[in-house]
Structure formats: C-alpha cells, structure tokens
Design a protein around this motif. Sequence first.
Motif, short mmCIF file in Angstrom:
data_model
loop_
_atom_site.label_atom_id
_atom_site.label_comp_id
_atom_site.label_asym_id
_atom_site.label_seq_id
_atom_site.Cartn_x
_atom_site.Cartn_y
_atom_site.Cartn_z
N ASP A 1 0.98 -1.20 0.17
CA ASP A 1 0.04 0.04 0.18
C ASP A 1 0.90 1.07 -0.08
N ASP A 2 2.08 1.43 0.78
CA ASP A 2 2.74 2.26 0.92
C ASP A 2 3.63 2.59 -0.58
N VAL A 3 3.87 1.78 -1.32
CA VAL A 3 4.46 1.80 -2.61
C VAL A 3 3.61 2.35 -3.20
N GLN A 4 2.43 1.73 -3.37
CA GLN A 4 1.09 2.26 -4.22
C GLN A 4 1.00 3.85 -4.09
N LEU A 5 0.92 4.22 -2.99
CA LEU A 5 0.81 5.54 -2.85
C LEU A 5 2.03 6.42 -3.20
N ILE A 6 3.25 6.09 -3.23
CA ILE A 6 4.39 6.77 -3.69
C ILE A 6 4.19 6.84 -5.07
N TYR A 7 3.65 5.59 -5.88
CA TYR A 7 3.63 5.65 -7.37
C TYR A 7 2.70 6.74 -7.94
N THR A 8 1.52 6.91 -7.08
CA THR A 8 0.25 7.83 -7.26
C THR A 8 0.33 9.15 -6.58
N SER A 9 1.74 9.50 -6.24
CA SER A 9 1.72 10.83 -5.57
C SER A 9 1.87 12.09 -6.51
N ASN A 10 1.92 11.86 -7.67
CA ASN A 10 1.98 12.96 -8.57
C ASN A 10 0.97 12.79 -9.72
N LEU A 11 0.02 12.49 -9.29
CA LEU A 11 -1.10 11.83 -10.57
C LEU A 11 -1.57 13.13 -11.18
N LEU A 12 -1.61 14.33 -10.46
CA LEU A 12 -2.15 15.57 -11.11
C LEU A 12 -1.44 15.97 -12.34
N GLU A 13 -0.08 15.47 -12.31
CA GLU A 13 0.80 16.02 -13.38
C GLU A 13 0.43 15.04 -14.55
N TRP A 14 0.20 13.65 -14.20
CA TRP A 14 -0.24 12.98 -15.38
C TRP A 14 -1.60 13.26 -16.00
N ILE A 15 -2.37 13.85 -14.94
CA ILE A 15 -3.78 14.16 -15.21
C ILE A 15 -3.64 15.41 -16.34
N LEU A 16 -2.84 16.34 -16.10
CA LEU A 16 -2.63 17.55 -16.78
C LEU A 16 -1.76 17.56 -17.87
N GLU A 17 -1.35 16.19 -18.21
CA GLU A 17 -0.53 16.06 -19.37
C GLU A 17 -1.38 16.46 -20.83
N ARG A 18 -0.63 16.86 -21.69
CA ARG A 18 -1.25 17.38 -22.96
C ARG A 18 -1.93 16.23 -23.57
N GLU A 19 -1.65 15.04 -23.75
CA GLU A 19 -2.19 13.97 -24.61
C GLU A 19 -3.67 13.81 -23.66
N ASN A 20 -3.71 13.51 -22.36
CA ASN A 20 -4.80 13.32 -21.78
C ASN A 20 -5.63 14.23 -21.67
N MET A 21 -5.29 15.89 -21.56
CA MET A 21 -6.21 16.75 -21.52
C MET A 21 -6.85 17.04 -23.19
N THR A 22 -6.09 16.64 -24.07
CA THR A 22 -6.66 16.59 -25.28
C THR A 22 -7.78 15.73 -25.62
N ARG A 23 -7.60 14.30 -25.09
CA ARG A 23 -8.48 13.27 -25.39
C ARG A 23 -9.81 13.74 -24.52
N ALA A 24 -9.62 14.64 -23.32
CA ALA A 24 -10.76 15.06 -22.32
C ALA A 24 -11.51 16.04 -23.06
N TYR A 25 -10.81 17.01 -23.96
CA TYR A 25 -11.45 18.01 -24.50
C TYR A 25 -12.46 17.44 -25.66
N GLU A 26 -11.56 16.47 -26.41
CA GLU A 26 -12.35 16.10 -27.50
C GLU A 26 -13.58 15.23 -26.96
N GLN A 27 -13.49 14.30 -25.79
CA GLN A 27 -14.66 13.90 -25.47
C GLN A 27 -15.78 14.82 -25.11
N VAL A 28 -15.44 15.72 -24.49
CA VAL A 28 -16.47 16.87 -23.58
C VAL A 28 -17.12 17.39 -24.99
N VAL A 29 -16.45 17.94 -26.05
CA VAL A 29 -17.37 18.60 -27.01
C VAL A 29 -17.66 17.53 -27.95
N GLY A 30 -17.19 16.05 -27.95
CA GLY A 30 -18.09 15.41 -28.97
C GLY A 30 -19.17 14.96 -28.09
#
Length: 471
Positions: free
Chosen positions: A44-73
């Motif tokens: 569990d501790d290691v799991q939390l370490i690997y997910t400690s910077n999820l916000l950067e992954w969420i705001l990554e360009r490709e992910n945000m572009t997919r989200a934009y296209e989904q909402v517009v679609g």
Amino acid sequence: MKDSLGTAEEQNTLKSGYPEEVRVETGGNLEVQTGDTASKNRSDDVQLIYTSNLLEWILERENMTRAYEQVVGNKGSHGIDNMPVDQLKPYLQENWEQIRSQLLDGTYKPRAVRRVEIPKPDGGFRMLGIPTVLDRMIQQAIAQILNGVFDHKFSESSYGFRIGRSAHDAIEAAQKYISEGYEWVVDIDLEKFFDRVNHDKLMSLIARRVGDKRLLKLIRRYLESGVMINGVEVISDDGVPQGGPLSPLLSNIMLDELDKELEKRGHRFVRYADDCNIYVKSERAGQRVYESIKGFLEIKLKLKVNEDKSAVDKPERRKFLGFSFYRNKDGEPLIKVHQRSIQRFKEKVKRVTNRNWGVSMETRLRKLNEITTGWVNYYGIADDGYTFRSLDKWIRRRLRACFWKQWGCFKARVRNLVKLGVSNDKAREWAATRKAYWRISSSPILQTTLTNLHLEKQGFKSLVTRYLVVH
C-alpha cells in the motif's frame, strides 16, 4: 487546442492512461507488483508513492486533449456560466496556462453545478447537476487517469460505467445464474444513492490508492462545489452530483465495497451502478441475505435501502435494466423486454406519431427511426420476437392514421388512393368514409394501399428486420 494545453516535451507520454516508465515498472497497471513475502502495508505504501504525482499525469497534454475531445463530442448543456461547448476552445487558448497553474498549486475552485430535474418513468424526478464545460473537461481528464488506478481492482460482477462492459453483459450474467439454479433474486434499490454518498467515506476509499494530496483536495472540492438553485448556491454536504464525467467512477469506487463484501460471502450477483441483484436458491435464503446486506449498506457505507422498491422475488417478476425473464417450454430462462420499458417506448412513439403534430411525413419518419433504432440496439438481445412484431404492427397502424389525416379533404384522399392503384370509383367510395382515424387505420382501405412495403419505401424501418440483424 493542443498547443493551449502545453507542449509534448514538458510532459510524459501517456499510453493506455499511464506514463510509460510507470507501465514498465508495474506491468501496465498502477498496481504495485510486490513479492509474496512483502507485507500488505508495504504494498500500500509503495502504491501511494507511485500515485503521488497523479495531477501532473492528469494535466499532461495528450490526456487533456482526449478529455477536451470527449466533452466537445458529447456536446451537452451549459453550466451556471452559460458557456456552450463551442466556446471552450477559445476560452482555453486564452486562459489554460493560468487554470493549469491553479490546479497544480491547489487554488483552483470548481464552480457550482446547475440543477436540472429529469422526470423518472415511475414518477418523481431525478436531480442532475450539470458542471460548467471547463469543469466537465477537468473531471473527464481526472476520470481517464483514475480509471487506470481503480478499474482493474473492481469486481468482475460490476458492469456499469466500465470500458468493455455493458448492460447487455450484466443481463446475460444474470441469465446464467438463473439457469444454474439460483432462481430467487434479492433486488436491492438504493434510495437516492447519488444524493446520499458520504463524502468522508468516499474520500477515505480514494485515498487508499491515490497518494497525490493535491488531487484528493481537488476531488473533495468537486464533491463540495455545491448546487445553484434559483440563483442561490447551496453547499453539498453529501452526495455525488449526477451529470459530471467523474460521478460514475466515484459511484463505482463507493459500491466496490459492497461488491467485495458480496464476493467474500460467496454470493452470485450482478451490479450495474446502483442497481444490484443477488441470486440465491430459495426465498428463505433471499430474506436472510436481504436483511444482512441492508445492514451492511446502512451501517458500513451509510447508504439507505429503499424498502418499497427492494424485494426478494422470482426474477420473472422483477425488472432489471429494463429487462425481465421468462421460461420456455423446457424451463430455460430467456430474456424479455419488461412491460414498463415497452410502455415508455410507446409513449415516445405516440409523441412523434401524433396526428396533430404539424410536420412533414419525412420529418416524422426520421424522428421515429431515431427512437426505434436506439431501442432495438438496446433491447435487441431479448428472446422476445413477439414484442417486436406486435410493436411493428402498432406503429404501422399509427402511421397509416397519420397519412389519412395528412391527406385531409375528400379530393386529396381520392387523388392519393388513385396514386396507390385504387380505381377512381373505389377511391371515391373509400374517401367518403365516416370512420374515425384510428378505426380506418386498420381497415382494408389503408391496409391494401398503405402496405407494409409502401411504408418501408416511405422511410419506415421495421423493428423486426433490425431485431433479426441485432439478435
């Protein structure tokens, strides 16, 4: 749009929702792979370490572009700021860098959702909360990444709002359990589930697998963003507003606790969102399971069971996801369309085949085919050809009445009957009838002229024809 969300060099490349270096270390999941001798706490501790910077992954360009296209679609309605989806791109081009900085430093505040009341088929209203277009895009981006964190840990008996799973899969799983001898169902209905979700309980479940405290804070803010009612912003102490892209995942995270409890007890069950059916072999066992699970839901998850809509009964007498079951002559359980689903379908068809609706027949048929296409695609898995044949007959009769009304006066009726091959004398005789529209729609006057083939040439698409293709 892509340039407004940052450059590729600034971010990791996402594949299947995860940065590549994490996929290599974790075998493709954000689930830490530890040795058999490693403790659960260490995992569990290691799991939390690997997910400690999820916000950067969420705001990554490709992910945000997919989200934009989904909402517009998806298009969808505006939120409380009245911004339509077609204004999102220019807004992001001008403001995205500031919004991104606010998200990263924890100062971003979601707007309240706009309340919309949707009538329920069985009476009452379902309250939807429509976020602003910007918040829908951010929620979509969060959901895309968190699905990778949570989905692979969800139960195999959970089918709602999951990639590669559908209501059809849930119905077929239920049919399988019934055929194996589990002929009683504990039908659990949660009273206003989305309005009653306890925020503290939900956040504690998310925090078990997410180590990024900034993301946890952002999700909490979405839960507490409030609802705009008659111009007044009301703070939300409980509940997950239906209408946002994040709410389906959050509901699955909450109810996964129920799934795990049912699995621990060895039950056969099917859950689709907040609809849960547990299959048992006797009524007595069903009553025992119902009381036990009711206590678990109300005490452990702080949810309320709707006792009026919940029951222990034969599956043939219950409705699940719009379907029910019946037995063939060999006693095998088969899928059928529930009567209430048929009634709701008829109500929709009646609106577009209303003789007083002043539109062209082309428009009427187009609207009708939109309704029937979606209905057949969903209910076409039913072993219920009789229902589709009877509905076809009923719809054709309504269309014939529409044609007769559209023809209007005596001369127009004579002219149209002659075009359909009726002799002039016979056309004049038939056009002079005093029969009412509904009665004449099933008479030889129209059945021998406005034939099934003629209606199809005019644009009517038979339910049975499409049912045979789907089925």
